[in-house]
Enzyme design. Structure first.
Site, PDB file in Angstrom:
ATOM      1  N   ASP A  42     -30.609  11.584 -67.010  1.00 40.46           N
ATOM      2  CA  ASP A  42     -29.527  11.625 -66.028  1.00 40.46           C
ATOM      3  C   ASP A  42     -28.500  10.555 -66.386  1.00 40.46           C
ATOM      4  O   ASP A  42     -28.769   9.358 -66.268  1.00 40.46           O
ATOM      5  CB  ASP A  42     -30.122  11.377 -64.639  1.00 40.46           C
ATOM      6  CG  ASP A  42     -29.102  11.458 -63.514  1.00 40.46           C
ATOM      7  OD1 ASP A  42     -27.895  11.350 -63.793  1.00 40.46           O
ATOM      8  OD2 ASP A  42     -29.524  11.590 -62.353  1.00 40.46           O
ATOM      9  N   LYS A  99     -19.238  11.886 -62.471  1.00 41.97           N
ATOM     10  CA  LYS A  99     -18.360  10.723 -62.387  1.00 41.97           C
ATOM     11  C   LYS A  99     -17.217  10.768 -63.404  1.00 41.97           C
ATOM     12  O   LYS A  99     -16.224  11.431 -63.198  1.00 41.97           O
ATOM     13  CB  LYS A  99     -19.176   9.423 -62.534  1.00 41.97           C
ATOM     14  CG  LYS A  99     -20.426   9.345 -61.662  1.00 41.97           C
ATOM     15  CD  LYS A  99     -20.116   9.281 -60.201  1.00 41.97           C
ATOM     16  CE  LYS A  99     -21.387   9.071 -59.393  1.00 41.97           C
ATOM     17  NZ  LYS A  99     -21.166   9.104 -57.947  1.00 41.97           N
ATOM     18  N   TYR A 105     -32.423   7.653 -58.658  1.00 40.97           N
ATOM     19  CA  TYR A 105     -31.796   8.617 -57.762  1.00 40.97           C
ATOM     20  C   TYR A 105     -31.115   9.695 -58.588  1.00 40.97           C
ATOM     21  O   TYR A 105     -30.352   9.397 -59.508  1.00 40.97           O
ATOM     22  CB  TYR A 105     -30.766   7.921 -56.868  1.00 40.97           C
ATOM     23  CG  TYR A 105     -30.052   8.855 -55.916  1.00 40.97           C
ATOM     24  CD1 TYR A 105     -30.739   9.433 -54.851  1.00 40.97           C
ATOM     25  CD2 TYR A 105     -28.706   9.158 -56.087  1.00 40.97           C
ATOM     26  CE1 TYR A 105     -30.080  10.300 -53.976  1.00 40.97           C
ATOM     27  CE2 TYR A 105     -28.050  10.014 -55.215  1.00 40.97           C
ATOM     28  CZ  TYR A 105     -28.736  10.589 -54.156  1.00 40.97           C
ATOM     29  OH  TYR A 105     -28.105  11.441 -53.296  1.00 40.97           O
TER      30      TYR A 105
END
Length: 433
Positions: free
Chosen positions: A237, A269, A142
């Site tokens: 990623d 994050k 994702y």
């Protein structure tokens, strides 16, 4: 009726599904989502005043624990000077320098506001730099909710993808090839068929959105080799793993030692310390194709927001070797205790790990989980009763079996003992499902 139930009922009259991010609706586990009103250290407090040991950690950012005093002090000081300037600030360069000091492959960095924005920009940049259109991604990985990466696998290994969400056009999905994760042969096949049209391969450094999946030995290095041979870019990623699985993220644990470096990284994050900040970075030659130096346009009013920069600087500064050692040790303790509790009740399972991130997959002990098909084939029905048993015992887990578990440096002996005490009953609930 609990306060959380009342709040959820009201929220459903105001927002789609009553939430602003789907997993919060507890659709995967059922029941009423807990509405949280406070966070401190290793704990969350809901609207009914119940405390929970938190194993979500805001989906990663709370590496130091919630409301760390150094981060709060930095944020309070920044707020005193204003919330947003719409202009450059010294803190942007300070955070960029901290990132460069940790990740040697980042020669230039561009701040954005969300992980989705970071990957969206990385994909656009890859296309602009190479002059090619196609992107390879892996099933189960994702990368945010940009249209071209919400694509489902086509009918064959070299077949263009199909829309994976309503609202994604067939034409947009067809700009993506979706391949099985951990399958370098599939990547070679795709490049043999479409090599001169492939702009980039994008992959999670270690997947954590189909549960945690460990990259096979040499898989990421193989992606670097294949993309370089065909003039494509490799985008890694690290929105979830960056600065959480180690000072330089998962690439720092693996790629640096193996001798490969991606062309582009995406971060989120932890880099924002709990505030909305993300970034993309990589080779200077590639990054300088972004405006204002190059022809690839990207902009954002809140990019490099001074309050978010302050939180990021404070978080990375406080994320010392001791912090990572503590999180690593607690992760090993908890995953071992989880496995022992499930084994005691005869619950077949495997523990999937990437650095300090881990997840449990039920019914997978024979072969583990190596790709999305393996993740989908597990006995996912066992997770909901396991989750609710832990919740009733005051432990807040990710409300989906397809998510990673997160710990923080604030998870002390008292917090860990509460988790350990809750595991036997939860394992019984999973066994009875």
């Amino acid at each position: 009726m609990t306060s959380s139930q009342e709040l959820f009922d009201r929220a459903k009259t105001l927002m789609p599904g009553g939430v602003n991010s789907p997993v919060r609706a507890f659709g995967s586990v059922g029941g009423t989502p807990r509405f949280m009103v406070n966070a401190k250290g290793a704990y969350l407090t809901d609207a009914d005043g119940r405390d929970y040991v938190d194993l979500v950690c805001s989906w990663g950012p709370a590496l130091l624990g919630h409301a760390h005093p150094d981060v709060l002090a930095a944020v309070h000081a920044a707020v005193d000077h204003g919330l947003s300037f719409g202009a450059s600030t010294p803190a942007e360069s300070e955070l960029a320098a901290l990132v460069q000091g940790r990740v040697s492959g980042v020669e230039r960095l561009r701040m954005v506001s969300t992980g989705t924005e970071a990957t969206m920009t990385a994909v656009r940049l890859a296309r602009g730099f190479t002059g090619r259109d196609l992107i390879i991604k892996f099933a189960g990985c994702y990368h945010g909710h940009l249209d071209s990466l919400l694509a489902a696998a086509g009918s064959g290994l070299a077949t263009l993808a199909l829309p994976g969400s309503a609202g994604v056009t067939a034409a947009t999905a067809a700009e993506t090839l979706v391949l099985p994760y951990n399958d370098l042969a599939a990547v070679e096949t795709a490049f043999a068929a479409h090599g001169d049209r492939i702009a980039a391969v994008i992959t999670e450094a270690a997947p954590a959105n189909m549960g945690v999946v460990t990259p096979g030995e040499g898989f990421n290095a193989g992606l670097s080799r294949i993309t370089a041979a065909h003039g494509a870019l490799l985008i890694v990623d690290e929105v979830l793993t960056g600065f959480r699985t180690g000072p330089a993220g998962y690439w720092g644990l693996t790629g640096a030692a193996e001798g490969w470096t991606p062309d582009l990284f995406t971060f989120g994050k932890v880099i924002g310390g709990g505030l909305p900040t993300a970034a993309l970075g990589g080779r200077r030659e590639v990054m300088d194709h972004l405006a204002p130096l190059g022809p690839v346009y990207q902009a954002g009013t809140l990019s490099g927001n001074p309050v978010a920069m302050a939180a990021g600087v404070a978080t990375l500064t406080a994320a010392t070797a001791e912090v990572y050692a503590t999180v690593d040790a607690r992760s090993l303790e908890l995953s071992a205790a989880l496995s022992q509790a499930l084994a005691a009740e005869g619950v077949d399972h495997s523990i999937q790990r990437a650095g300090s991130l881990f997840s449990v997959a039920f019914g997978t002990s024979a072969n583990g989980v190596h790709n999305y098909a393996d993740a989908q084939a597990q006995e996912a029905f066992r997770y909901a009763p396991f989750f609710h048993s832990m919740l009733e015992s005051g432990v807040y887990l990710p409300p989906s079996v397809f998510e990673a578990w997160f710990l923080s440096a604030a998870h002390d002996d008292a917090a860990m003992n509460r988790i350990f005490a809750a595991l036997p009953a939860a394992a019984k609930a999973a066994a009875a499902a």
